[in-house]
Design a protein around this motif. Structure first.
Motif, PDB file in Angstrom:
ATOM      1  N   PHE A  31       1.627 -32.265  16.190  1.00  0.00           N
ATOM      2  CA  PHE A  31       1.418 -33.436  15.340  1.00  0.00           C
ATOM      3  C   PHE A  31       0.536 -34.467  16.049  1.00  0.00           C
ATOM      4  O   PHE A  31      -0.428 -34.984  15.468  1.00  0.00           O
ATOM      5  N   GLY A  32       0.854 -34.795  17.291  1.00  0.00           N
ATOM      6  CA  GLY A  32       0.080 -35.801  18.010  1.00  0.00           C
ATOM      7  C   GLY A  32      -1.351 -35.374  18.260  1.00  0.00           C
ATOM      8  O   GLY A  32      -2.284 -36.178  18.133  1.00  0.00           O
ATOM      9  N   THR A  33      -1.547 -34.110  18.598  1.00  0.00           N
ATOM     10  CA  THR A  33      -2.907 -33.623  18.863  1.00  0.00           C
ATOM     11  C   THR A  33      -3.760 -33.672  17.612  1.00  0.00           C
ATOM     12  O   THR A  33      -4.904 -34.152  17.632  1.00  0.00           O
ATOM     13  N   VAL A  34      -3.225 -33.179  16.509  1.00  0.00           N
ATOM     14  CA  VAL A  34      -4.001 -33.129  15.265  1.00  0.00           C
ATOM     15  C   VAL A  34      -4.258 -34.528  14.723  1.00  0.00           C
ATOM     16  O   VAL A  34      -5.392 -34.859  14.334  1.00  0.00           O
ATOM     17  N   VAL A  35      -3.245 -35.381  14.705  1.00  0.00           N
ATOM     18  CA  VAL A  35      -3.399 -36.719  14.129  1.00  0.00           C
ATOM     19  C   VAL A  35      -4.391 -37.552  14.929  1.00  0.00           C
ATOM     20  O   VAL A  35      -5.292 -38.193  14.362  1.00  0.00           O
ATOM     21  N   SER A  36      -4.262 -37.572  16.243  1.00  0.00           N
ATOM     22  CA  SER A  36      -5.190 -38.366  17.065  1.00  0.00           C
ATOM     23  C   SER A  36      -6.617 -37.848  16.950  1.00  0.00           C
ATOM     24  O   SER A  36      -7.575 -38.639  16.912  1.00  0.00           O
ATOM     25  N   SER A  37      -6.788 -36.534  16.852  1.00  0.00           N
ATOM     26  CA  SER A  37      -8.132 -35.973  16.722  1.00  0.00           C
ATOM     27  C   SER A  37      -8.736 -36.284  15.358  1.00  0.00           C
ATOM     28  O   SER A  37      -9.937 -36.576  15.249  1.00  0.00           O
ATOM     29  N   VAL A  38      -7.917 -36.240  14.312  1.00  0.00           N
ATOM     30  CA  VAL A  38      -8.414 -36.579  12.970  1.00  0.00           C
ATOM     31  C   VAL A  38      -8.829 -38.041  12.909  1.00  0.00           C
ATOM     32  O   VAL A  38      -9.884 -38.388  12.333  1.00  0.00           O
ATOM     33  N   ILE A  39      -8.025 -38.929  13.488  1.00  0.00           N
ATOM     34  CA  ILE A  39      -8.394 -40.341  13.532  1.00  0.00           C
ATOM     35  C   ILE A  39      -9.719 -40.530  14.259  1.00  0.00           C
ATOM     36  O   ILE A  39     -10.606 -41.284  13.808  1.00  0.00           O
TER      37      ILE A  39
END
Length: 326
Positions: A90-98
């Motif tokens: 979750f943290g990897t995907v969300v921060s990368s999308v942002i």
């Protein structure tokens, strides 16, 4: 009767062109062999990495007490060990999308300004600054983010909470801004020079004949960019974005310096706490035991597969666009 001699030479007295030798030059053979060897070596290295990660990950997953995909806790040194990648994914995907949402539009705008709007001297200076930013080590970005960016985010987060806190995504509890949103902003700043540099070079390769033809038909400068430059550089922008996304997914030191590690999934992106694959591996690898390292390697395998999936999707998009345009 004397024999009649025929002239086989071409009309006009031209000499026939000499036949080219079919022999391959040694230099061509050497270059071809080196190229094939480099490609095969790359495939072997990738396969070796995949096999190593798979073997070590299988050992850890087989001994895991919890569900590897859904467990929110991480204690691989316990007996029996329990760990999961839900929070890390979750943290990897969300921060990368942002980071991608913030960086890509700005990078395309800067690339267009450098390649088509700015005077030559300004474009040269700005291009040099962009290239220089791409060479800054990630730990420098991390220190800057922890000491300067985090304190400055408090005002912005309070404003977002005041007007958009009702969504739950932008709720803020006045804690230090060591959240996924801050990490995403920092990653956007880090990948911005990479995307800008590649996109700028793609835009510069737009055929001048296409731009001049559009200008001759009375198009404005923006219409020229919209009708010729952007369609020509679309695949290049996608490739540049994937390069930036690859760095965002695997960034370690900057994220570890800014993010407050916690194995929980916050609905609000502004609350402190969270984790990413690279940050978790860097922070726990030294203290981890044998099983703990295998667990970290298992999370690294997921990151490896996620990166391959993203790059494969990008290649598929580029291939389809080429087929559509052709």
């Amino acid at each position: 009767m004397p024999a009649i001699q025929t002239d086989s030479s071409p009309p006009g007295g031209l000499e026939p062109a000499p036949r080219r030798s079919s022999a391959v030059r040694p230099g061509d053979r050497i270059f071809s062999g080196l190229s094939k060897g480099a490609g095969i070596t790359l495939l072997v290295i990738m396969a070796a990495i995949a096999v190593f990660l798979s073997i070590r990950a299988a050992v850890a997953i087989s001994a895991n007490e919890g569900n590897f995909l859904t467990t929110f806790e991480w204690d691989a040194n316990a007996n029996p060990p329990y760990f999961g990648i839900a929070v890390l994914l979750f943290g990897t995907v969300v921060s990368s999308v942002i980071a991608m949402v913030l960086a890509v539009p700005v990078a395309v705008g800067i690339a267009l300004f450098i390649s088509h709007y700015a005077p030559r001297r300004v474009a040269g200076t700005l291009g040099y600054v962009v290239d220089l930013l791409a060479a800054v080590p990630s730990i420098i970005y991390g220190l800057w983010g922890a000491l300067f960016l985090v304190p400055q985010m408090t005002g912005l987060y309070s404003w977002l909470d005041q007007f958009f806190g009702w969504t739950g995504i932008f709720a803020y509890d006045n804690t230090p801004a060591r959240s996924l949103m801050t990490v995403g902003i920092l990653l956007a700043i880090m990948i911005l020079p990479i995307i800008t540099s590649v996109t700028r070079e793609i835009f510069k390769q737009t055929p001048k004949a296409h731009e001049e033809a559009a200008l001759a038909l009375g198009a404005t400068r923006w219409e020229v960019i919209r009708m010729t430059v952007l369609p020509f550089g679309r695949s290049g922008v996608i490739s540049a974005s994937m390069l930036g996304l690859g760095r965002a997914l695997g960034e370690t030191m900057a994220v570890a310096t800014v993010l407050s590690p916690a194995f929980l999934i916050n609905i609000s992106l502004l609350e402190s706490g969270g984790g990413t694959f690279a940050q978790n591996i860097a922070s726990q690898f030294k203290e981890a035991g044998s099983m703990g390292r295998d667990a970290l390697i298992a999370s690294g395998l997921v990151l490896f597969l996620l990166t391959l999936l993203v790059n494969g999707a990008a290649r598929l998009i580029i291939a389809r666009r080429k087929e559509f345009t052709s």
